[in-house]
Design a protein around this motif. Structure first.
Motif, PDB file in Angstrom:
ATOM      1  N   VAL A 265      68.772  40.446   4.041  1.00 22.51           N
ATOM      2  CA  VAL A 265      67.755  39.500   3.576  1.00 22.51           C
ATOM      3  C   VAL A 265      68.284  38.669   2.407  1.00 22.51           C
ATOM      4  O   VAL A 265      68.167  37.433   2.392  1.00 22.51           O
ATOM      5  N   ASN A 266      68.885  39.331   1.439  1.00 22.10           N
ATOM      6  CA  ASN A 266      69.398  38.624   0.269  1.00 22.10           C
ATOM      7  C   ASN A 266      70.510  37.657   0.648  1.00 22.10           C
ATOM      8  O   ASN A 266      70.595  36.541   0.108  1.00 22.10           O
ATOM      9  N   ASP A 267      71.350  38.079   1.582  1.00 16.10           N
ATOM     10  CA  ASP A 267      72.468  37.228   1.997  1.00 16.10           C
ATOM     11  C   ASP A 267      71.981  35.961   2.689  1.00 16.10           C
ATOM     12  O   ASP A 267      72.458  34.856   2.406  1.00 16.10           O
ATOM     13  N   VAL A 268      71.010  36.091   3.599  1.00 22.29           N
ATOM     14  CA  VAL A 268      70.555  34.908   4.326  1.00 22.29           C
ATOM     15  C   VAL A 268      69.791  33.965   3.403  1.00 22.29           C
ATOM     16  O   VAL A 268      69.856  32.733   3.559  1.00 22.29           O
ATOM     17  N   ASN A 276      62.753  31.043   5.953  1.00 19.86           N
ATOM     18  CA  ASN A 276      61.661  32.002   6.129  1.00 19.86           C
ATOM     19  C   ASN A 276      62.220  33.243   6.822  1.00 19.86           C
ATOM     20  O   ASN A 276      62.823  33.133   7.890  1.00 19.86           O
ATOM     21  N   VAL A 277      62.019  34.397   6.240  1.00 19.47           N
ATOM     22  CA  VAL A 277      62.503  35.643   6.833  1.00 19.47           C
ATOM     23  C   VAL A 277      61.354  36.290   7.590  1.00 19.47           C
ATOM     24  O   VAL A 277      60.317  36.617   7.014  1.00 19.47           O
ATOM     25  N   LEU A 278      61.552  36.469   8.895  1.00 17.69           N
ATOM     26  CA  LEU A 278      60.532  36.997   9.801  1.00 17.69           C
ATOM     27  C   LEU A 278      61.117  38.215  10.514  1.00 17.69           C
ATOM     28  O   LEU A 278      62.126  38.093  11.218  1.00 17.69           O
ATOM     29  N   CYS A 283      61.665  47.516  11.402  1.00 20.16           N
ATOM     30  CA  CYS A 283      62.703  47.464  10.369  1.00 20.16           C
ATOM     31  C   CYS A 283      62.347  48.422   9.234  1.00 20.16           C
ATOM     32  O   CYS A 283      61.193  48.837   9.071  1.00 20.16           O
ATOM     33  N   LYS A 284      63.341  48.745   8.408  1.00 19.73           N
ATOM     34  CA  LYS A 284      63.122  49.642   7.279  1.00 19.73           C
ATOM     35  C   LYS A 284      62.101  49.041   6.314  1.00 19.73           C
ATOM     36  O   LYS A 284      61.924  47.823   6.238  1.00 19.73           O
ATOM     37  N   HIS A 285      61.474  49.913   5.536  1.00 22.95           N
ATOM     38  CA  HIS A 285      60.404  49.477   4.639  1.00 22.95           C
ATOM     39  C   HIS A 285      60.887  48.455   3.625  1.00 22.95           C
ATOM     40  O   HIS A 285      60.192  47.463   3.345  1.00 22.95           O
ATOM     41  N   GLU A 286      62.085  48.639   3.061  1.00 19.54           N
ATOM     42  CA  GLU A 286      62.573  47.698   2.058  1.00 19.54           C
ATOM     43  C   GLU A 286      62.845  46.319   2.659  1.00 19.54           C
ATOM     44  O   GLU A 286      62.719  45.302   1.981  1.00 19.54           O
ATOM     45  N   VAL A 287      63.191  46.277   3.953  1.00 16.09           N
ATOM     46  CA  VAL A 287      63.405  44.994   4.632  1.00 16.09           C
ATOM     47  C   VAL A 287      62.070  44.295   4.858  1.00 16.09           C
ATOM     48  O   VAL A 287      61.916  43.093   4.608  1.00 16.09           O
TER      49      VAL A 287
END
Length: 394
Positions: A265-268, A276-278, A283-287
């Motif tokens: 997420v941080n990289d993109v 927008n991250v969808l 996915c894992k909770h932190e994601v």
């Protein structure tokens, strides 16, 4: 060989041996399957013509279902596309089709067999197309878990809720013990219903969907959740931990969605300003916590359909679907990328390739039934009960 002889040979247990013995943990286990690169090149064009000819010969006798994660060369022959439950329901709505060819994985074909009539025959083109998540919970393991809950004195308070991505055996266990099935789009409704029936939920087999729904959508805390590990005595939990939990999460996950990380997420976000991250709730909770939007496969598709031209999206779900959506919306100037930089397809879903589909269709056209998926009557009855409870949810 004796211990003394082993010591003389200086034999040391390998990390893999320790892992198999349950004495070590694999820190990368949630990374899922290896991702060696892109898919093989498309099959021989002659296979396309053969698939068309066989399908045309079968006519209304065959109904081909294609899951969103299938490769393009297979999905082109699907009469309908969708997620696992939508496809199973679509199959049940076509009683005139003698053969249901399910281009997906094993648990999906089982669900289709459960929901269709006895006269209909469900075919899976490759019997090796399983699901790593569904395989993480066996009937024997879940029965043992229920014994642990009974010994802790809480079984009567627990309502099982099983994800659609589970075997027919697990669905049957759920139905027999008063529980329901859920999808990634109605998990909150299913959990709301379950907590009206009991004080605790045993959520099978995907810990991430259960945790994300409970914490993100229902306001529970991470401390309300414990993880039951079927490979450890008593699930690796004390009776006190089980009694204090609201959500008992099975230690299972999707091998594809489990690959996405907070670093992804941080990289993109760093590479694509304004993206927008969808992501999918598997996915894992932190994601999920770091994403802008979270939802099922159908939610992801609808969100991109409604997105404004020129918008940018990073999608955390299976790559075949992401690529198909990127191509579909390219003309609208929507930039759609895969959340992870590593190329990774669902390896089991991609076992359904064009050669297997052609073989299945041509066999049926010649009057030979192959790779039939048939759930036994007792399992079917209890699994259908659990599915019907889901269908009755408000």
């Amino acid at each position: 060989m004796t211990t003394a002889q082993t010591q003389e040979l200086d034999v040391q247990p390998t990390p893999l041996a320790l892992l198999l013995l349950g004495r070590e943990a694999d820190p990368t286990s949630e990374r899922g399957v290896d991702c060696p690169g892109d898919l093989p090149s498309p099959s021989d064009p002659d296979l396309v013509a053969r698939a068309r000819a066989a399908k045309e010969k079968l006519g209304d006798k065959v109904f081909v279902l294609g899951h969103h994660y299938q490769r393009d060369e297979v999905i082109q022959f699907a009469d309908v596309t969708g997620d696992s439950f939508k496809l199973a329901r679509d199959a049940a709505a076509r009683p005139e089709a003698e053969y249901i060819v399910f281009c997906g994985v094993h648990f999906m074909a089982e669900s289709a067999d459960i929901l269709t009539s006895d006269d209909q025959k469900v075919v899976l083109p490759d019997l090796a197309a399983g699901c790593s998540m569904a395989d993480m919970a066996t009937a024997e393991q879940v029965a043992e878990c229920w014994d642990v809950l009974t010994e802790a004195g809480i079984a009567e308070q627990v309502v099982p809720v099983s994800y659609m991505n589970s075997s027919a055996d697990i669905k049957a266990f759920t139905g027999k013990h008063g529980g329901t099935i859920c999808t990634s789009s109605n998990a909150k409704r299913a959990l709301d219903w379950a907590f009206e029936q009991g004080e605790k939920v045993l959520f099978l087999p995907d810990q991430h969907l259960g945790r994300n729904t409970a914490v993100r959508d229902m306001g529970m805390s991470l401390e309300d959740c414990v993880v039951y590990n079927p490979h450890r005595p008593n699930g690796g939990l004390t009776a006190e931990e089980l009694r204090g939990a609201k959500m008992i999460l099975w230690r299972g996950h999707c091998s594809v969605h489990g690959r996405f990380s907070l670093d992804s997420v941080n990289d993109v976000r760093a590479r694509i300003p304004g993206v927008n991250v969808l992501v999918h709730p598997e996915c894992k909770h932190e994601v999920v916590a770091a994403a802008d939007y979270v939802g099922s496969t159908e939610y992801i598709i609808k969100a991109l359909e409604a997105a404004p031209a020129g918008s940018k999206w990073a999608i955390g779900t299976e790559l075949n679907l992401v690529r198909r959506l990127a191509n579909r919306f390219a003309a609208e100037d929507k930039e759609i990328v895969f959340l992870d930089k590593t190329i990774c397809f669902c390896s089991t879903m991609n076992r359904i390739d064009l050669p297997h589909l052609v073989w299945a269709l041509e066999s049926l056209a010649e009057g030979t039934l192959v790779n039939r998926i048939e759930v036994d009557k007792e399992t079917e009855a209890f699994a259908k009960l659990a599915l019907e409870r889901m269908l009755a949810l408000p």
